[in-house]
Write a protein that holds these residues in place. Structure first.
Motif, PDB file in Angstrom:
ATOM      1  N   ALA A 226       0.705  -1.174   0.032  1.00 32.47           N
ATOM      2  CA  ALA A 226      -0.056  -0.006  -0.071  1.00 32.47           C
ATOM      3  C   ALA A 226       0.944   1.205  -0.113  1.00 32.47           C
ATOM      4  O   ALA A 226       0.356   2.340  -0.521  1.00 32.47           O
ATOM      5  CB  ALA A 226      -0.977  -0.028   1.225  1.00 32.47           C
ATOM      6  N   ARG A 227       1.924   1.190   0.665  1.00 31.98           N
ATOM      7  CA  ARG A 227       2.916   2.489   0.678  1.00 31.98           C
ATOM      8  C   ARG A 227       3.665   2.565  -0.519  1.00 31.98           C
ATOM      9  O   ARG A 227       3.492   3.631  -1.055  1.00 31.98           O
ATOM     10  CB  ARG A 227       4.123   2.066   1.721  1.00 31.98           C
ATOM     11  N   ASP A 228       3.924   1.679  -1.208  1.00 30.50           N
ATOM     12  CA  ASP A 228       4.628   1.890  -2.716  1.00 30.50           C
ATOM     13  C   ASP A 228       3.667   2.240  -3.690  1.00 30.50           C
ATOM     14  O   ASP A 228       4.019   2.971  -4.614  1.00 30.50           O
ATOM     15  CB  ASP A 228       4.983   0.308  -2.957  1.00 30.50           C
ATOM     16  N   GLU A 229       2.117   1.727  -3.304  1.00 27.68           N
ATOM     17  CA  GLU A 229       1.263   2.122  -4.519  1.00 27.68           C
ATOM     18  C   GLU A 229       0.937   3.550  -4.170  1.00 27.68           C
ATOM     19  O   GLU A 229       0.612   4.342  -5.219  1.00 27.68           O
ATOM     20  CB  GLU A 229      -0.107   1.326  -4.353  1.00 27.68           C
ATOM     21  N   LEU A 230       0.854   4.023  -3.002  1.00 28.90           N
ATOM     22  CA  LEU A 230       0.581   5.441  -2.816  1.00 28.90           C
ATOM     23  C   LEU A 230       1.831   6.450  -3.196  1.00 28.90           C
ATOM     24  O   LEU A 230       1.643   7.310  -3.790  1.00 28.90           O
ATOM     25  CB  LEU A 230       0.438   5.638  -1.181  1.00 28.90           C
ATOM     26  N   GLN A 231       3.054   5.731  -3.169  1.00 30.47           N
ATOM     27  CA  GLN A 231       4.081   6.382  -3.691  1.00 30.47           C
ATOM     28  C   GLN A 231       4.078   6.530  -5.340  1.00 30.47           C
ATOM     29  O   GLN A 231       4.614   7.718  -5.774  1.00 30.47           O
ATOM     30  CB  GLN A 231       5.553   5.969  -3.362  1.00 30.47           C
ATOM     31  N   ARG A 232       3.827   5.285  -5.921  1.00 32.50           N
ATOM     32  CA  ARG A 232       3.678   5.419  -7.297  1.00 32.50           C
ATOM     33  C   ARG A 232       2.615   6.601  -7.813  1.00 32.50           C
ATOM     34  O   ARG A 232       2.708   7.173  -8.744  1.00 32.50           O
ATOM     35  CB  ARG A 232       3.437   4.116  -7.876  1.00 32.50           C
ATOM     36  N   ASN A 233       1.524   6.282  -7.114  1.00 35.81           N
ATOM     37  CA  ASN A 233       0.410   7.508  -7.512  1.00 35.81           C
ATOM     38  C   ASN A 233       0.854   8.676  -7.167  1.00 35.81           C
ATOM     39  O   ASN A 233       0.388   9.667  -8.194  1.00 35.81           O
ATOM     40  CB  ASN A 233      -0.843   7.165  -6.530  1.00 35.81           C
ATOM     41  N   LYS A 234       1.576   9.125  -6.255  1.00 41.25           N
ATOM     42  CA  LYS A 234       2.128  10.491  -5.967  1.00 41.25           C
ATOM     43  C   LYS A 234       3.080  10.943  -6.928  1.00 41.25           C
ATOM     44  O   LYS A 234       3.090  12.137  -7.764  1.00 41.25           O
ATOM     45  CB  LYS A 234       2.773  10.337  -4.671  1.00 41.25           C
ATOM     46  N   MET A 235       3.870  10.066  -7.718  1.00 40.51           N
ATOM     47  CA  MET A 235       4.694  10.211  -8.460  1.00 40.51           C
ATOM     48  C   MET A 235       4.174  10.501  -9.963  1.00 40.51           C
ATOM     49  O   MET A 235       4.333  11.396 -10.834  1.00 40.51           O
ATOM     50  CB  MET A 235       5.702   9.037  -8.786  1.00 40.51           C
ATOM     51  N   GLN A 236       2.960   9.550 -10.275  1.00 43.95           N
ATOM     52  CA  GLN A 236       2.305   9.644 -11.599  1.00 43.95           C
ATOM     53  C   GLN A 236       1.516  11.049 -11.512  1.00 43.95           C
ATOM     54  O   GLN A 236       1.432  11.775 -12.431  1.00 43.95           O
ATOM     55  CB  GLN A 236       1.280   8.404 -11.595  1.00 43.95           C
ATOM     56  N   HIS A 237       0.868  11.312 -10.283  1.00 44.30           N
ATOM     57  CA  HIS A 237       0.187  12.608 -10.123  1.00 44.30           C
ATOM     58  C   HIS A 237       1.152  13.825 -10.526  1.00 44.30           C
ATOM     59  O   HIS A 237       0.776  14.814 -11.286  1.00 44.30           O
ATOM     60  CB  HIS A 237      -0.597  12.748  -8.905  1.00 44.30           C
ATOM     61  N   LYS A 238       2.507  13.844  -9.932  1.00 51.04           N
ATOM     62  CA  LYS A 238       3.259  14.700 -10.071  1.00 51.04           C
ATOM     63  C   LYS A 238       3.649  14.897 -11.667  1.00 51.04           C
ATOM     64  O   LYS A 238       3.616  16.062 -12.107  1.00 51.04           O
ATOM     65  CB  LYS A 238       4.583  14.473  -9.187  1.00 51.04           C
ATOM     66  N   LEU A 239       3.991  13.665 -12.252  1.00 52.72           N
ATOM     67  CA  LEU A 239       4.383  13.959 -13.635  1.00 52.72           C
ATOM     68  C   LEU A 239       3.124  14.385 -14.708  1.00 52.72           C
ATOM     69  O   LEU A 239       3.351  15.308 -15.435  1.00 52.72           O
ATOM     70  CB  LEU A 239       4.709  12.310 -14.173  1.00 52.72           C
ATOM     71  N   GLU A 240       1.873  14.046 -14.258  1.00 52.70           N
ATOM     72  CA  GLU A 240       0.780  14.428 -15.054  1.00 52.70           C
ATOM     73  C   GLU A 240       0.579  16.058 -14.888  1.00 52.70           C
ATOM     74  O   GLU A 240       0.241  16.644 -15.786  1.00 52.70           O
ATOM     75  CB  GLU A 240      -0.273  13.684 -14.712  1.00 52.70           C
ATOM     76  N   SER A 241       0.639  16.263 -13.515  1.00 56.05           N
ATOM     77  CA  SER A 241       0.836  17.684 -13.261  1.00 56.05           C
ATOM     78  C   SER A 241       1.727  18.460 -13.947  1.00 56.05           C
ATOM     79  O   SER A 241       1.414  19.484 -14.630  1.00 56.05           O
ATOM     80  CB  SER A 241       0.756  18.050 -11.764  1.00 56.05           C
ATOM     81  N   GLU A 242       3.061  17.879 -14.063  1.00 60.80           N
ATOM     82  CA  GLU A 242       3.924  18.811 -14.619  1.00 60.80           C
ATOM     83  C   GLU A 242       3.909  18.695 -16.408  1.00 60.80           C
ATOM     84  O   GLU A 242       3.984  19.863 -17.049  1.00 60.80           O
ATOM     85  CB  GLU A 242       5.372  18.083 -14.622  1.00 60.80           C
ATOM     86  N   LYS A 243       3.100  17.793 -16.811  1.00 61.97           N
ATOM     87  CA  LYS A 243       2.892  17.631 -18.391  1.00 61.97           C
ATOM     88  C   LYS A 243       1.778  18.710 -18.655  1.00 61.97           C
ATOM     89  O   LYS A 243       1.878  19.245 -19.655  1.00 61.97           O
ATOM     90  CB  LYS A 243       2.392  16.224 -18.514  1.00 61.97           C
ATOM     91  N   LYS A 244       0.742  18.672 -17.688  1.00 66.17           N
ATOM     92  CA  LYS A 244      -0.263  19.560 -18.131  1.00 66.17           C
ATOM     93  C   LYS A 244       0.015  21.297 -17.950  1.00 66.17           C
ATOM     94  O   LYS A 244      -0.163  21.940 -18.757  1.00 66.17           O
ATOM     95  CB  LYS A 244      -1.428  19.438 -17.033  1.00 66.17           C
TER      96      LYS A 244
END
Length: 222
Positions: free
Chosen positions: A63-81
């Motif tokens: 669950a911790r790893d999944e949360l970390q991956r989601n945070k990274m993905q959200h960060k990348l999407e935010s940067e792309k937008k």
């Protein structure tokens, strides 16, 4: 005599034999088996508890790893937008500058005036062509007394044939011209579209093949 009787009674009481009470001993083998069984159950419970604890720890780490991956993905999407937004802002500014340039450009207005003048000339030429065709049909009616203008192409005034280059082809607007004239108009404009000389409507021909247009048999047999 009394003291002697008393001592005799005491001596007789002392001679009474007290029966022994035997306490049954527990079965040592069954007790040992029960203890061993309890130890096994305790060990089994301990193993199950350890397994459950390990599984819970693994789930927590996942669950911790999944949360970390989601945070990274959200960060990348935010940067792309943010990058896309910056690009759109830049393009908008460039388009705004181009619009201002075209509004202030005199050459554009001059080119627009030239295009309008050419359109007027083309319209006048079309009207003169239609008038000439009308005069030609009138002369033929006077000469042969039986004019059949529907059997002739309005552009080249040649008589239609059932097959070949002079076959009458119907355009999408409903007007009929021979295949040769349609081919020449296709070369004059674009390869996949023809502009009708009568109503100035465009007709799109797929793959540029005009032989797929329907033949006007009514014009041939009337």
């Amino acid at each position: 005599m009394a003291p002697k009787r008393k001592s005799a009674r005491i001596a007789a009481a002392a001679l009474v034999v007290v029966p022994k009470v035997t306490i049954p001993k527990a079965n040592d083998k069954s007790a040992t088996a029960e203890i061993a069984k309890l130890k096994k159950q305790l060990a089994r419970n301990k193993t199950e508890s350890t397994t459950k604890l390990h599984r819970a720890q693994c789930d927590l780490e996942y669950a911790r790893d999944e949360l970390q991956r989601n945070k990274m993905q959200h960060k990348l999407e935010s940067e792309k937008k943010n990058e896309e937004l910056a690009t759109l802002k830049t393009e908008k500014q460039a388009l705004t500058n181009e619009i201002k340039h075209f509004k202030n450009c005199k050459d554009t207005r001059k080119a627009y005036g030239i295009v309008q003048a050419e359109c007027k000339k083309a319209e006048q030429s079309r009207k003169r062509m239609l008038e000439a065709q009308s005069l030609l049909r009138a002369e033929q009616e006077k000469k042969f007394k039986e004019a059949k203008p529907w059997r002739q192409c309005e552009i080249c005034t040649e008589e239609f044939t059932e097959t070949g280059a002079r076959s009458p082809r119907i355009m999408s607007c409903g007007h009929t011209f021979c295949l040769t004239c349609l081919e020449s108009m296709k070369e004059t404009y674009f390869r996949t579209q023809i502009r009708c000389p009568t109503d100035r409507k465009y007709m799109y021909c797929k793959d540029g093949d005009l032989t797929k247009l329907p033949i006007n048999y009514l014009a041939l047999h009337m």
